[in-house]
Write an enzyme that holds these catalytic residues in place. Structure first.
Site, short mmCIF file in Angstrom:
data_model
loop_
_atom_site.label_atom_id
_atom_site.label_comp_id
_atom_site.label_asym_id
_atom_site.label_seq_id
_atom_site.Cartn_x
_atom_site.Cartn_y
_atom_site.Cartn_z
N LYS A 159 -5.81 2.96 7.67
CA LYS A 159 -7.00 2.27 8.18
C LYS A 159 -6.72 0.78 8.30
O LYS A 159 -5.92 0.23 7.53
CB LYS A 159 -8.21 2.57 7.30
CG LYS A 159 -8.14 1.98 5.88
CD LYS A 159 -8.65 0.57 5.83
CE LYS A 159 -8.36 -0.10 4.53
NZ LYS A 159 -8.66 -1.54 4.52
N ILE B 74 0.82 -1.21 0.00
CA ILE B 74 0.00 0.00 0.00
C ILE B 74 0.85 1.26 0.00
O ILE B 74 0.47 2.28 -0.57
CB ILE B 74 -0.98 0.00 1.20
CG1 ILE B 74 -2.03 1.10 1.06
CG2 ILE B 74 -0.24 0.15 2.52
CD1 ILE B 74 -2.99 0.88 -0.08
N ASP C 192 -11.14 -6.14 6.62
CA ASP C 192 -10.12 -5.20 6.16
C ASP C 192 -10.64 -4.41 4.96
O ASP C 192 -10.57 -3.17 4.96
CB ASP C 192 -8.82 -5.92 5.82
CG ASP C 192 -7.74 -4.96 5.36
OD1 ASP C 192 -7.13 -4.29 6.22
OD2 ASP C 192 -7.51 -4.86 4.14
N SER D 71 11.08 -0.04 8.68
CA SER D 71 10.35 -1.26 8.35
C SER D 71 11.27 -2.44 8.64
O SER D 71 12.48 -2.34 8.46
CB SER D 71 9.92 -1.25 6.88
OG SER D 71 9.06 -2.34 6.59
N ARG D 72 10.69 -3.53 9.06
CA ARG D 72 11.52 -4.70 9.40
C ARG D 72 12.22 -5.29 8.18
O ARG D 72 13.33 -5.81 8.29
CB ARG D 72 10.66 -5.77 10.07
CG ARG D 72 10.22 -5.42 11.49
CD ARG D 72 9.46 -6.56 12.12
NE ARG D 72 8.23 -6.86 11.37
CZ ARG D 72 7.47 -7.93 11.60
NH1 ARG D 72 7.82 -8.81 12.50
NH2 ARG D 72 6.36 -8.11 10.89
#
Length: 308
Positions: free
Chosen positions: A90, A14, A168, A36-37
């Site tokens: 969201k 996204i 979702d 971010s991992r």
């Protein structure tokens, strides 16, 4: 006026599809880092945790949190405590209580917290809202059916507890419904279908009404093949209104209406910039509350196992 120095936390599909283009096109923001991992944003310093990022780049003004909802609270708490403005993808959290705590923390720190609902910025939503303000609805039918293998391939988090499953995408429908209706609705009954090997539902049927008894029937399903459907049909005494393609198209009395070009994420970032500049927060949990009610009130039905 100087640009808001922004960082992205949780770099996934996204982010590449929507956030990065919207940010690049908005002069109010300068993207300066990511955390971010497993992934980074090309051309920017990348870190494996929000703590490391904020320690290394203290000039960050705001963060967009785009990791799965089960992991968002801790990152938001860290950012708000550091005095950063926060944009929440969201759904805004895994629970209502988490979001309430973040809202209180943002108010105490004097920073912006923005619960973003991108589908509310679809081009048909505000014209539909204006029409229904003048023509009271008598019934509403919501059909949000898509192929999970197409839209969420190999995303195991979405099937875990807190990942919401079919809610979702379904929460996008609920965000539109709660925006265009003038009256509040509440759940009366629901059925949630859980694959026998998953902790989140693959389908849901929901029945709502408002205080006057106006019915809203919603069907969410992740097993749709072929054409996908994201439709909301509203009956009024004066005829039918229909939003289709997730709010990208609008019909009134069977006649398609001219609309602005779709710009959901650019609109979200324009709104976030407005809130930051004004020193305001915008926290709306109505769609998430309806999902929570569905898990509380819904009848559980076990269905065949799901495998990607």
């Amino acid at each position: 006026m100087s640009a808001i120095k922004l960082a992205i936390v949780g770099v996934g599909k996204i982010v590449h599809d929507q956030h990065l283009p919207a940010i690049a096109a908005n002069a109010d923001f300068e993207l300066v880092a990511s955390a971010s991992r497993h992934h980074t944003v090309a051309g920017l310093p990348g870190y494996t945790s929000i703590e490391a990022m904020l320690g290394a780049v203290p000039e960050i003004d705001a963060v967009s949190l785009c990791m799965p909802p089960q992991y968002r609270y801790q990152a938001a708490q860290v950012a708000l405590a550091a005095g950063k403005h926060v944009f929440l993808e969201k759904p805004p959290g895994a629970t209502l209580s988490e979001v309430a705590d973040l809202e209180a923390l943002a108010a105490a720190r004097g920073v912006t917290l923005f619960t973003s609902w991108h589908s509310r910025y679809a081009p048909a939503v505000q014209p539909a809202k204006a029409y229904l303000a003048a023509h009271a609805p008598t019934a509403m039918q919501v059909s949000w059916k898509e192929d999970v293998r197409q839209w969420h391939p190999n995303q195991e988090w979405i099937w875990q507890a807190g990942g919401l499953g079919v809610f979702d995408p379904g929460i996008n429908a609920l965000s539109i419904v709660t925006e265009i209706l003038q009256s509040r609705i509440f759940l009366t009954r629901a059925t949630l279908e859980f694959p026998e090997n998953r902790d989140a539902p693959i389908a849901a049927e929901l029945h709502f009404q408002d205080a006057a008894g106006m019915p809203v029937h919603a069907q969410f399903d992740w097993r749709q093949t072929g054409p996908q459907s994201w439709d909301i049909v509203v009956q009024t005494a004066d005829g039918e209104l229909k939003l289709s393609n997730g709010g990208a198209r609008l019909w009134v009395h069977g006649v398609e209406q001219p609309l602005e070009k779709e710009a959901e994420y650019p609109s979200l970032y324009r709104r976030f910039a407005e809130l930051v500049r004004a020193g305001r927060a915008e926290v709306d949990v109505a769609p998430l509350r309806h999902v929570a009610d569905a898990f509380m009130l819904g009848r559980r039905k076990v269905v065949d196992a799901f495998h990607d």
